[in-house]
Motif scaffolding. Structure first.
Motif, PDB file in Angstrom:
ATOM      1  N   LEU A  33     -74.476  10.921  50.438  1.00 25.21           N
ATOM      2  CA  LEU A  33     -73.807   9.647  50.198  1.00 25.21           C
ATOM      3  C   LEU A  33     -72.546   9.949  49.408  1.00 25.21           C
ATOM      4  O   LEU A  33     -72.605  10.628  48.383  1.00 25.21           O
ATOM      5  CB  LEU A  33     -74.713   8.704  49.399  1.00 25.21           C
ATOM      6  CG  LEU A  33     -74.066   7.420  48.872  1.00 25.21           C
ATOM      7  CD1 LEU A  33     -73.609   6.520  50.014  1.00 25.21           C
ATOM      8  CD2 LEU A  33     -75.027   6.685  47.950  1.00 25.21           C
ATOM      9  N   SER A  34     -71.417   9.458  49.904  1.00 29.47           N
ATOM     10  CA  SER A  34     -70.169   9.628  49.165  1.00 29.47           C
ATOM     11  C   SER A  34     -69.403   8.313  49.192  1.00 29.47           C
ATOM     12  O   SER A  34     -69.720   7.410  49.954  1.00 29.47           O
ATOM     13  CB  SER A  34     -69.319  10.763  49.749  1.00 29.47           C
ATOM     14  OG  SER A  34     -68.980  10.495  51.090  1.00 29.47           O
ATOM     15  N   VAL A  35     -68.408   8.220  48.333  1.00 29.21           N
ATOM     16  CA  VAL A  35     -67.585   7.022  48.229  1.00 29.21           C
ATOM     17  C   VAL A  35     -66.141   7.430  48.463  1.00 29.21           C
ATOM     18  O   VAL A  35     -65.671   8.424  47.914  1.00 29.21           O
ATOM     19  CB  VAL A  35     -67.743   6.379  46.827  1.00 29.21           C
ATOM     20  CG1 VAL A  35     -66.795   5.201  46.674  1.00 29.21           C
ATOM     21  CG2 VAL A  35     -69.178   5.962  46.592  1.00 29.21           C
ATOM     22  N   GLU A  36     -65.459   6.643  49.282  1.00 33.93           N
ATOM     23  CA  GLU A  36     -64.047   6.864  49.563  1.00 33.93           C
ATOM     24  C   GLU A  36     -63.277   5.586  49.288  1.00 33.93           C
ATOM     25  O   GLU A  36     -63.837   4.490  49.385  1.00 33.93           O
ATOM     26  CB  GLU A  36     -63.854   7.249  51.034  1.00 33.93           C
ATOM     27  CG  GLU A  36     -64.505   8.552  51.431  1.00 33.93           C
ATOM     28  CD  GLU A  36     -64.319   8.853  52.910  1.00 33.93           C
ATOM     29  OE1 GLU A  36     -63.825   7.983  53.657  1.00 33.93           O
ATOM     30  OE2 GLU A  36     -64.684   9.954  53.312  1.00 33.93           O
ATOM     31  N   GLY A  37     -62.009   5.730  48.986  1.00 30.56           N
ATOM     32  CA  GLY A  37     -61.155   4.561  48.844  1.00 30.56           C
ATOM     33  C   GLY A  37     -60.953   3.926  50.203  1.00 30.56           C
ATOM     34  O   GLY A  37     -60.935   4.602  51.221  1.00 30.56           O
ATOM     35  N   GLY A  38     -60.822   2.600  50.220  1.00 31.47           N
ATOM     36  CA  GLY A  38     -60.593   1.899  51.478  1.00 31.47           C
ATOM     37  C   GLY A  38     -61.642   0.827  51.696  1.00 31.47           C
ATOM     38  O   GLY A  38     -62.398   0.475  50.802  1.00 31.47           O
ATOM     39  N   GLY A  39     -61.705   0.330  52.898  1.00 31.51           N
ATOM     40  CA  GLY A  39     -62.622  -0.756  53.192  1.00 31.51           C
ATOM     41  C   GLY A  39     -62.029  -2.068  52.715  1.00 31.51           C
ATOM     42  O   GLY A  39     -61.040  -2.105  51.982  1.00 31.51           O
ATOM     43  N   CYS A  40     -62.643  -3.160  53.073  1.00 31.92           N
ATOM     44  CA  CYS A  40     -62.069  -4.462  52.741  1.00 31.92           C
ATOM     45  C   CYS A  40     -62.269  -4.843  51.280  1.00 31.92           C
ATOM     46  O   CYS A  40     -61.633  -5.767  50.796  1.00 31.92           O
ATOM     47  CB  CYS A  40     -62.609  -5.540  53.672  1.00 31.92           C
ATOM     48  SG  CYS A  40     -64.367  -5.493  53.957  1.00 31.92           S
ATOM     49  N   SER A  41     -63.122  -4.126  50.532  1.00 24.98           N
ATOM     50  CA  SER A  41     -63.337  -4.465  49.121  1.00 24.98           C
ATOM     51  C   SER A  41     -62.844  -3.399  48.151  1.00 24.98           C
ATOM     52  O   SER A  41     -63.024  -3.536  46.952  1.00 24.98           O
ATOM     53  CB  SER A  41     -64.828  -4.722  48.876  1.00 24.98           C
ATOM     54  OG  SER A  41     -65.245  -5.885  49.535  1.00 24.98           O
ATOM     55  N   GLY A  42     -62.262  -2.316  48.625  1.00 23.79           N
ATOM     56  CA  GLY A  42     -61.695  -1.304  47.729  1.00 23.79           C
ATOM     57  C   GLY A  42     -62.295   0.080  47.875  1.00 23.79           C
ATOM     58  O   GLY A  42     -61.595   1.069  47.879  1.00 23.79           O
ATOM     59  N   PHE A  43     -63.616   0.169  47.973  1.00 17.63           N
ATOM     60  CA  PHE A  43     -64.304   1.445  48.189  1.00 17.63           C
ATOM     61  C   PHE A  43     -65.258   1.281  49.362  1.00 17.63           C
ATOM     62  O   PHE A  43     -65.740   0.179  49.632  1.00 17.63           O
ATOM     63  CB  PHE A  43     -65.126   1.850  46.953  1.00 17.63           C
ATOM     64  CG  PHE A  43     -64.302   2.168  45.748  1.00 17.63           C
ATOM     65  CD1 PHE A  43     -63.660   3.391  45.629  1.00 17.63           C
ATOM     66  CD2 PHE A  43     -64.165   1.247  44.722  1.00 17.63           C
ATOM     67  CE1 PHE A  43     -62.894   3.686  44.509  1.00 17.63           C
ATOM     68  CE2 PHE A  43     -63.409   1.531  43.593  1.00 17.63           C
ATOM     69  CZ  PHE A  43     -62.769   2.754  43.491  1.00 17.63           C
ATOM     70  N   GLN A  44     -65.540   2.385  50.044  1.00 19.60           N
ATOM     71  CA  GLN A  44     -66.502   2.324  51.132  1.00 19.60           C
ATOM     72  C   GLN A  44     -67.472   3.488  51.047  1.00 19.60           C
ATOM     73  O   GLN A  44     -67.123   4.561  50.576  1.00 19.60           O
ATOM     74  CB  GLN A  44     -65.808   2.277  52.481  1.00 19.60           C
ATOM     75  CG  GLN A  44     -64.883   3.426  52.770  1.00 19.60           C
ATOM     76  CD  GLN A  44     -64.067   3.196  54.035  1.00 19.60           C
ATOM     77  OE1 GLN A  44     -64.310   2.265  54.786  1.00 19.60           O
ATOM     78  NE2 GLN A  44     -63.102   4.047  54.269  1.00 19.60           N
ATOM     79  N   ARG A  46     -69.887   6.381  52.610  1.00 21.61           N
ATOM     80  CA  ARG A  46     -69.937   7.308  53.739  1.00 21.61           C
ATOM     81  C   ARG A  46     -71.288   8.007  53.700  1.00 21.61           C
ATOM     82  O   ARG A  46     -71.749   8.428  52.637  1.00 21.61           O
ATOM     83  CB  ARG A  46     -68.829   8.365  53.650  1.00 21.61           C
ATOM     84  CG  ARG A  46     -67.479   7.807  53.902  1.00 21.61           C
ATOM     85  CD  ARG A  46     -67.283   7.577  55.386  1.00 21.61           C
ATOM     86  NE  ARG A  46     -65.980   7.002  55.629  1.00 21.61           N
ATOM     87  CZ  ARG A  46     -65.766   6.030  56.489  1.00 21.61           C
ATOM     88  NH1 ARG A  46     -66.747   5.512  57.179  1.00 21.61           N
ATOM     89  NH2 ARG A  46     -64.571   5.551  56.666  1.00 21.61           N
ATOM     90  N   TYR A  47     -71.921   8.113  54.850  1.00 26.60           N
ATOM     91  CA  TYR A  47     -73.206   8.789  54.988  1.00 26.60           C
ATOM     92  C   TYR A  47     -73.074   9.908  56.012  1.00 26.60           C
ATOM     93  O   TYR A  47     -72.307   9.800  56.948  1.00 26.60           O
ATOM     94  CB  TYR A  47     -74.286   7.857  55.554  1.00 26.60           C
ATOM     95  CG  TYR A  47     -74.475   6.564  54.837  1.00 26.60           C
ATOM     96  CD1 TYR A  47     -75.319   6.485  53.743  1.00 26.60           C
ATOM     97  CD2 TYR A  47     -73.853   5.407  55.278  1.00 26.60           C
ATOM     98  CE1 TYR A  47     -75.523   5.285  53.100  1.00 26.60           C
ATOM     99  CE2 TYR A  47     -74.053   4.195  54.638  1.00 26.60           C
ATOM    100  CZ  TYR A  47     -74.893   4.141  53.553  1.00 26.60           C
ATOM    101  OH  TYR A  47     -75.098   2.950  52.924  1.00 26.60           O
TER     102      TYR A  47
END
Length: 112
Positions: A33-44, A46-47
């Motif tokens: 599980l990781s977190v990246e910047g982006g998506g409609c709320s700021g972070f998204q 990733r699996y």
């Protein structure tokens, strides 16, 4: 199911699904599980199935399946539980993240 504040957890249903996917792909039962910047709320979120575990990863295990999170992403998901849900809308991994103050309707992005 809840995870201690500075750790992560994998629900039994998520562990079973990861094990099934890993077996089908002939890979180790390790979900990253990781977190990246982006998506409609700021972070998204990733699996993906991980080939290995890095020295700075936080690791938890449920029913023989490991969940790993890198040190940078851990700050954004500490205390989270990764679940696998099946309902009329479909099936998906879902992160129950106590750090998120807002999220999008699809559940794949969040804000802190």
């Amino acid at each position: 199911m809840t995870a201690p504040q500075n750790s992560i957890a994998l629900s039994p249903s998520a562990a079973a699904r990861v094990a099934w996917i890993a077996q089908k792909q002939g890979k180790p039962a390790v979900l990253r599980l990781s977190v990246e910047g982006g998506g409609c709320s700021g972070f998204q979120y990733r699996y993906g199935l991980a080939e290995g575990i890095n020295a700075d990863d936080t690791v938890t295990e449920t029913d023989g399946v490991q969940l790993v999170v890198d040190a940078v992403s851990l700050d954004l998901v500490a205390g989270c539980v990764v679940d696998y849900v099946e309902n009329l809308g479909g099936t998906a991994f879902k992160v129950e993240n106590p750090n998120a103050v807002a999220g999008c309707g699809c559940g794949s992005s969040f804000a802190v």
